[in-house]
Write a protein that holds these residues in place. Structure first.
Motif, PDB file in Angstrom:
ATOM      1  N   VAL A   1      -1.005   5.436 -11.117  1.00  0.00           N
ATOM      2  CA  VAL A   1      -0.830   4.049 -10.262  1.00  0.00           C
ATOM      3  C   VAL A   1      -2.049   3.186 -10.955  1.00  0.00           C
ATOM      4  N   THR A   2      -3.153   3.822 -11.173  1.00  0.00           N
ATOM      5  CA  THR A   2      -4.434   3.034 -11.505  1.00  0.00           C
ATOM      6  C   THR A   2      -4.224   2.550 -13.216  1.00  0.00           C
ATOM      7  N   ARG A   3      -3.245   3.196 -13.690  1.00  0.00           N
ATOM      8  CA  ARG A   3      -3.369   3.025 -15.257  1.00  0.00           C
ATOM      9  C   ARG A   3      -1.952   2.079 -15.289  1.00  0.00           C
ATOM     10  N   PHE A   4      -1.087   2.071 -14.563  1.00  0.00           N
ATOM     11  CA  PHE A   4       0.166   1.284 -14.844  1.00  0.00           C
ATOM     12  C   PHE A   4       0.350   0.211 -13.774  1.00  0.00           C
ATOM     13  N   SER A   5      -0.258   0.422 -12.425  1.00  0.00           N
ATOM     14  CA  SER A   5      -0.403  -0.721 -11.477  1.00  0.00           C
ATOM     15  C   SER A   5      -1.758  -0.897 -11.298  1.00  0.00           C
ATOM     16  N   PRO A   6      -2.712  -1.379 -11.970  1.00  0.00           N
ATOM     17  CA  PRO A   6      -3.912  -1.645 -11.457  1.00  0.00           C
ATOM     18  C   PRO A   6      -4.393  -2.384 -10.154  1.00  0.00           C
ATOM     19  N   GLY A   7      -3.542  -3.464  -9.857  1.00  0.00           N
ATOM     20  CA  GLY A   7      -3.667  -4.129  -8.594  1.00  0.00           C
ATOM     21  C   GLY A   7      -3.628  -2.982  -7.134  1.00  0.00           C
ATOM     22  N   ASP A   8      -3.060  -1.960  -7.442  1.00  0.00           N
ATOM     23  CA  ASP A   8      -2.745  -0.953  -6.317  1.00  0.00           C
ATOM     24  C   ASP A   8      -4.078   0.230  -6.479  1.00  0.00           C
ATOM     25  N   ALA A   9      -4.980   0.054  -7.506  1.00  0.00           N
ATOM     26  CA  ALA A   9      -5.845   1.202  -7.761  1.00  0.00           C
ATOM     27  C   ALA A   9      -6.637   1.553  -6.636  1.00  0.00           C
ATOM     28  N   ASP A  10      -7.057   0.422  -5.983  1.00  0.00           N
ATOM     29  CA  ASP A  10      -8.017   0.926  -4.632  1.00  0.00           C
ATOM     30  C   ASP A  10      -7.539   1.283  -3.361  1.00  0.00           C
ATOM     31  N   ARG A  11      -6.070   1.592  -3.262  1.00  0.00           N
ATOM     32  CA  ARG A  11      -5.358   1.827  -2.378  1.00  0.00           C
ATOM     33  C   ARG A  11      -4.810   3.196  -2.263  1.00  0.00           C
ATOM     34  N   ALA A  12      -4.394   3.924  -1.153  1.00  0.00           N
ATOM     35  CA  ALA A  12      -3.505   5.022  -0.997  1.00  0.00           C
ATOM     36  C   ALA A  12      -2.230   4.700  -1.949  1.00  0.00           C
ATOM     37  N   VAL A  13      -1.890   5.769  -2.574  1.00  0.00           N
ATOM     38  CA  VAL A  13      -0.602   5.757  -3.287  1.00  0.00           C
ATOM     39  C   VAL A  13       0.527   5.719  -2.399  1.00  0.00           C
ATOM     40  N   THR A  14       1.425   4.864  -2.684  1.00  0.00           N
ATOM     41  CA  THR A  14       2.529   4.803  -1.737  1.00  0.00           C
ATOM     42  C   THR A  14       3.909   4.439  -2.632  1.00  0.00           C
ATOM     43  N   LEU A  15       5.248   4.521  -2.026  1.00  0.00           N
ATOM     44  CA  LEU A  15       6.356   4.411  -2.694  1.00  0.00           C
ATOM     45  C   LEU A  15       6.458   3.152  -3.303  1.00  0.00           C
ATOM     46  N   ASP A  16       5.932   2.163  -2.687  1.00  0.00           N
ATOM     47  CA  ASP A  16       5.858   0.789  -3.253  1.00  0.00           C
ATOM     48  C   ASP A  16       5.022   0.647  -4.576  1.00  0.00           C
ATOM     49  N   SER A  17       3.530   1.307  -4.328  1.00  0.00           N
ATOM     50  CA  SER A  17       2.739   1.264  -5.840  1.00  0.00           C
ATOM     51  C   SER A  17       3.340   1.979  -6.878  1.00  0.00           C
ATOM     52  N   MET A  18       4.031   3.226  -6.154  1.00  0.00           N
ATOM     53  CA  MET A  18       4.689   4.282  -7.491  1.00  0.00           C
ATOM     54  C   MET A  18       5.948   3.189  -8.211  1.00  0.00           C
ATOM     55  N   ASP A  19       6.633   2.585  -7.431  1.00  0.00           N
ATOM     56  CA  ASP A  19       7.838   1.577  -8.030  1.00  0.00           C
ATOM     57  C   ASP A  19       6.959   0.690  -8.920  1.00  0.00           C
ATOM     58  N   ARG A  20       6.082   0.027  -8.594  1.00  0.00           N
ATOM     59  CA  ARG A  20       5.404  -0.832  -9.624  1.00  0.00           C
ATOM     60  C   ARG A  20       4.726  -0.152 -10.814  1.00  0.00           C
ATOM     61  N   ALA A  21       4.202   1.044 -10.578  1.00  0.00           N
ATOM     62  CA  ALA A  21       3.789   1.773 -11.805  1.00  0.00           C
ATOM     63  C   ALA A  21       4.915   2.303 -12.592  1.00  0.00           C
ATOM     64  N   PHE A  22       5.752   2.839 -11.958  1.00  0.00           N
ATOM     65  CA  PHE A  22       7.023   3.197 -12.859  1.00  0.00           C
ATOM     66  C   PHE A  22       7.520   2.198 -13.460  1.00  0.00           C
ATOM     67  N   ALA A  23       7.799   0.979 -12.918  1.00  0.00           N
ATOM     68  CA  ALA A  23       8.491   0.008 -13.835  1.00  0.00           C
ATOM     69  C   ALA A  23       7.420  -0.263 -15.079  1.00  0.00           C
ATOM     70  N   ALA A  24       6.020  -0.581 -14.749  1.00  0.00           N
ATOM     71  CA  ALA A  24       5.177  -0.857 -15.766  1.00  0.00           C
ATOM     72  C   ALA A  24       5.177   0.426 -17.012  1.00  0.00           C
ATOM     73  N   TRP A  25       5.261   1.531 -16.414  1.00  0.00           N
ATOM     74  CA  TRP A  25       5.435   2.744 -17.241  1.00  0.00           C
ATOM     75  C   TRP A  25       6.388   2.514 -18.269  1.00  0.00           C
TER      76      TRP A  25
END
Length: 147
Positions: A27-51
């Motif tokens: 999540v930190t690598r692909f959705s840096p805006g979510d880096a300081d929060r707990a991993v959620t499916l929303d943050s994984m959605d954003r990170a997966f899309a960027a990846w």
């Protein structure tokens, strides 16, 4: 033929734990805006899309990412929808899965396969919505078995 279901052994539990431990770095690598929060499916959605938009080519990286994202999906179903990690063995092979309502509906989800199918279609934004839909469907199945 229905799948033969077994509990995870220590090595399989360690594998799931290891994959979940990799999620914050992904999540930190692909959705840096979510880096300081707990991993959620929303943050994984954003990170997966960027990846996915990074056009990964390495089959090892693709498999590792699919398994990592699948682990987060499976873990969320376990925590939020009453599923449990299992090993499922059927005519297609043996794989990690999550199961709810054993002997009452036998809802079985193969999280890595679920993610792999979406990767093949280059689909994004599916994790949070799919988890909610699976949880709602599972609740509806449970209600029909408790009547």
């Amino acid at each position: 033929m229905p799948a033969k279901i077994s509990p995870l052994n220590a090595a399989e539990n360690a594998y799931v734990t290891r994959k979940l431990g990799e999620a914050p770095a992904f999540v930190t690598r692909f959705s840096p805006g979510d880096a300081d929060r707990a991993v959620t499916l929303d943050s994984m959605d954003r990170a997966f899309a960027a990846w996915l938009s990074s056009d990964p080519q390495s089959s090892d990286e693709i498999n590792q990412t699919i398994n990592l994202v699948g682990a987060v999906l499976g873990d969320t179903l376990c925590r939020e929808a009453g599923f449990a990690w299992v090993i499922a063995n059927d005519e297609y092979g043996t794989d990690l899965a999550v199961m709810a309502l054993p002997d009452e509906g036998d809802v079985l989800v193969y999280p890595a396969n679920f993610v792999a199918k979406r990767w093949e279609r280059r689909e994004t934004g599916f994790l949070a919505a799919s988890c909610k839909a699976i949880a709602a469907d599972t609740k509806a199945i449970a209600a029909t078995h408790r009547r």
